[in-house]
Design a protein around this motif. Structure first.
Motif, PDB file in Angstrom:
ATOM      1  N   GLU A 188       0.818  -1.201   0.000  1.00  0.00           N
ATOM      2  CA  GLU A 188       0.000   0.000   0.000  1.00  0.00           C
ATOM      3  C   GLU A 188       0.862   1.266   0.000  1.00  0.00           C
ATOM      4  O   GLU A 188       0.557   2.236  -0.698  1.00  0.00           O
ATOM      5  CB  GLU A 188      -0.954   0.008   1.200  1.00  0.00           C
ATOM      6  CG  GLU A 188      -2.037   1.054   1.080  1.00  0.00           C
ATOM      7  CD  GLU A 188      -3.124   0.929   2.125  1.00  0.00           C
ATOM      8  OE1 GLU A 188      -3.940   1.872   2.223  1.00  0.00           O
ATOM      9  OE2 GLU A 188      -3.189  -0.085   2.849  1.00  0.00           O
ATOM     10  N   ILE A 213       0.388   3.797  -3.112  1.00  0.00           N
ATOM     11  CA  ILE A 213      -0.548   4.879  -2.779  1.00  0.00           C
ATOM     12  C   ILE A 213      -0.265   6.093  -3.661  1.00  0.00           C
ATOM     13  O   ILE A 213       0.880   6.371  -4.003  1.00  0.00           O
ATOM     14  CB  ILE A 213      -0.472   5.256  -1.278  1.00  0.00           C
ATOM     15  CG1 ILE A 213      -1.614   6.200  -0.917  1.00  0.00           C
ATOM     16  CG2 ILE A 213       0.879   5.841  -0.934  1.00  0.00           C
ATOM     17  CD1 ILE A 213      -1.738   6.467   0.578  1.00  0.00           C
ATOM     18  N   ASN A 255      -8.024  12.506  -3.819  1.00  0.00           N
ATOM     19  CA  ASN A 255      -7.988  13.017  -2.442  1.00  0.00           C
ATOM     20  C   ASN A 255      -7.319  14.382  -2.406  1.00  0.00           C
ATOM     21  O   ASN A 255      -6.567  14.743  -3.305  1.00  0.00           O
ATOM     22  CB  ASN A 255      -7.193  12.069  -1.536  1.00  0.00           C
ATOM     23  CG  ASN A 255      -7.852  10.722  -1.401  1.00  0.00           C
ATOM     24  OD1 ASN A 255      -9.062  10.615  -1.331  1.00  0.00           O
ATOM     25  ND2 ASN A 255      -7.048   9.684  -1.379  1.00  0.00           N
ATOM     26  N   ALA A 285      -5.268  14.841   2.825  1.00  0.00           N
ATOM     27  CA  ALA A 285      -5.766  13.485   3.079  1.00  0.00           C
ATOM     28  C   ALA A 285      -4.760  12.441   2.595  1.00  0.00           C
ATOM     29  O   ALA A 285      -4.524  11.439   3.274  1.00  0.00           O
ATOM     30  CB  ALA A 285      -7.108  13.280   2.391  1.00  0.00           C
ATOM     31  N   TYR A 286      -4.159  12.689   1.437  1.00  0.00           N
ATOM     32  CA  TYR A 286      -3.132  11.784   0.898  1.00  0.00           C
ATOM     33  C   TYR A 286      -1.944  11.700   1.851  1.00  0.00           C
ATOM     34  O   TYR A 286      -1.481  10.614   2.203  1.00  0.00           O
ATOM     35  CB  TYR A 286      -2.712  12.267  -0.492  1.00  0.00           C
ATOM     36  CG  TYR A 286      -1.390  11.730  -0.979  1.00  0.00           C
ATOM     37  CD1 TYR A 286      -1.194  10.372  -1.217  1.00  0.00           C
ATOM     38  CD2 TYR A 286      -0.314  12.583  -1.218  1.00  0.00           C
ATOM     39  CE1 TYR A 286       0.023   9.888  -1.660  1.00  0.00           C
ATOM     40  CE2 TYR A 286       0.897  12.107  -1.672  1.00  0.00           C
ATOM     41  CZ  TYR A 286       1.061  10.761  -1.888  1.00  0.00           C
ATOM     42  OH  TYR A 286       2.279  10.284  -2.327  1.00  0.00           O
ATOM     43  N   THR A 334      -1.768  12.487   5.068  1.00  0.00           N
ATOM     44  CA  THR A 334      -2.161  11.890   6.350  1.00  0.00           C
ATOM     45  C   THR A 334      -2.233  10.370   6.244  1.00  0.00           C
ATOM     46  O   THR A 334      -1.740   9.656   7.120  1.00  0.00           O
ATOM     47  CB  THR A 334      -3.507  12.461   6.819  1.00  0.00           C
ATOM     48  OG1 THR A 334      -3.372  13.880   6.968  1.00  0.00           O
ATOM     49  CG2 THR A 334      -3.957  11.840   8.127  1.00  0.00           C
ATOM     50  N   ARG A 335      -2.819   9.861   5.162  1.00  0.00           N
ATOM     51  CA  ARG A 335      -2.915   8.418   4.978  1.00  0.00           C
ATOM     52  C   ARG A 335      -1.529   7.794   4.857  1.00  0.00           C
ATOM     53  O   ARG A 335      -1.247   6.739   5.440  1.00  0.00           O
ATOM     54  CB  ARG A 335      -3.766   8.087   3.744  1.00  0.00           C
ATOM     55  CG  ARG A 335      -3.899   6.610   3.481  1.00  0.00           C
ATOM     56  CD  ARG A 335      -4.672   5.896   4.585  1.00  0.00           C
ATOM     57  NE  ARG A 335      -4.695   4.479   4.346  1.00  0.00           N
ATOM     58  CZ  ARG A 335      -4.563   3.557   5.277  1.00  0.00           C
ATOM     59  NH1 ARG A 335      -4.439   3.896   6.542  1.00  0.00           N
ATOM     60  NH2 ARG A 335      -4.587   2.290   4.975  1.00  0.00           N
ATOM     61  N   LEU A 336      -0.643   8.461   4.124  1.00  0.00           N
ATOM     62  CA  LEU A 336       0.714   7.970   3.965  1.00  0.00           C
ATOM     63  C   LEU A 336       1.440   7.930   5.306  1.00  0.00           C
ATOM     64  O   LEU A 336       2.105   6.946   5.638  1.00  0.00           O
ATOM     65  CB  LEU A 336       1.464   8.867   2.975  1.00  0.00           C
ATOM     66  CG  LEU A 336       2.701   8.341   2.290  1.00  0.00           C
ATOM     67  CD1 LEU A 336       2.488   6.975   1.661  1.00  0.00           C
ATOM     68  CD2 LEU A 336       3.162   9.327   1.238  1.00  0.00           C
ATOM     69  N   GLU A 337       1.279   8.960   6.114  1.00  0.00           N
ATOM     70  CA  GLU A 337       1.893   8.969   7.448  1.00  0.00           C
ATOM     71  C   GLU A 337       1.342   7.856   8.330  1.00  0.00           C
ATOM     72  O   GLU A 337       2.077   7.246   9.096  1.00  0.00           O
ATOM     73  CB  GLU A 337       1.685  10.324   8.118  1.00  0.00           C
ATOM     74  CG  GLU A 337       2.646  11.382   7.629  1.00  0.00           C
ATOM     75  CD  GLU A 337       2.673  12.589   8.547  1.00  0.00           C
ATOM     76  OE1 GLU A 337       1.599  13.009   9.032  1.00  0.00           O
ATOM     77  OE2 GLU A 337       3.774  13.107   8.782  1.00  0.00           O
ATOM     78  N   GLU A 338       0.040   7.590   8.243  1.00  0.00           N
ATOM     79  CA  GLU A 338      -0.557   6.502   9.020  1.00  0.00           C
ATOM     80  C   GLU A 338       0.053   5.158   8.628  1.00  0.00           C
ATOM     81  O   GLU A 338       0.367   4.331   9.491  1.00  0.00           O
ATOM     82  CB  GLU A 338      -2.073   6.451   8.797  1.00  0.00           C
ATOM     83  CG  GLU A 338      -2.826   7.598   9.415  1.00  0.00           C
ATOM     84  CD  GLU A 338      -4.287   7.656   8.965  1.00  0.00           C
ATOM     85  OE1 GLU A 338      -4.685   6.893   8.045  1.00  0.00           O
ATOM     86  OE2 GLU A 338      -5.022   8.490   9.523  1.00  0.00           O
ATOM     87  N   LEU A 339       0.209   4.940   7.329  1.00  0.00           N
ATOM     88  CA  LEU A 339       0.805   3.683   6.861  1.00  0.00           C
ATOM     89  C   LEU A 339       2.243   3.547   7.336  1.00  0.00           C
ATOM     90  O   LEU A 339       2.649   2.474   7.799  1.00  0.00           O
ATOM     91  CB  LEU A 339       0.735   3.612   5.332  1.00  0.00           C
ATOM     92  CG  LEU A 339      -0.658   3.479   4.734  1.00  0.00           C
ATOM     93  CD1 LEU A 339      -0.607   3.679   3.227  1.00  0.00           C
ATOM     94  CD2 LEU A 339      -1.272   2.135   5.084  1.00  0.00           C
TER      95      LEU A 339
END
Length: 155
Positions: A43, A47, A52, A56-57, A59-64
């Motif tokens: 992912e 990604i 997005n 949002a992009y 933030t999602r990358l940091e979460e992963l």
């Protein structure tokens, strides 16, 4: 003893020292979930910004990345951490839409490599400049229909 589940307490209550207890627990429960690590790696590698917002992009990358870091033991050397931060920056930039090519080029051409957060701030600045430079106009109807009505007098 206070933080161990009652089910496990009987196994460790008579241990001779704390190190042996922790080693026993680590061997039993500190298992790598290779399937999840693989999913995270895939992912992260695939990604992209897509539809997005940049926020949002990012933030999602940091979460992963955070979940990946929690699951995988990463050596704590300065060189490795710098390498990892550079990889994160490259992943963020490569996942952005083509509309950010100019900003991406400017970031990559800097003499001093920016941090990931600095690159994010530059992209957000670019995004806000582009959105204010191209305001969305309200739909005023079909321009051809507007021209058709001109020049005709109603009696």
């Amino acid at each position: 003893m206070n933080i161990v589940s009652p089910d496990l307490l009987s196994d460790i209550v008579y241990a001779s020292n704390a190190y042996l207890v922790w080693e026993d627990l680590r061997e039993r429960f500190d298992k790598l979930n290779r399937v999840r690590i693989f999913q995270l790696h895939r992912e992260i590698a695939t990604i992209s910004h897509g539809t997005n917002s940049v926020s949002a992009y990012f933030t999602r990358l940091e979460e992963l990345w955070a979940e990946y870091d929690a699951m995988v033991h990463i050596p704590n050397s300065k060189e490795y951490i710098e390498h990892l931060q550079q990889q994160m920056l490259m992943q963020f930039l490569s996942g952005l839409n083509e509309t950010y090519d100019q900003a991406r080029r400017q970031i990559l051409m800097k003499t001093v490599e920016p941090t990931l957060n600095q690159a994010y701030a530059l992209i957000i600045d670019d995004e806000s400049q582009n959105s204010s430079a191209h305001p969305v106009l309200p739909n005023r109807g079909d321009p051809v229909a507007m021209q058709t009505g001109r020049g005709q007098m109603t009696v």
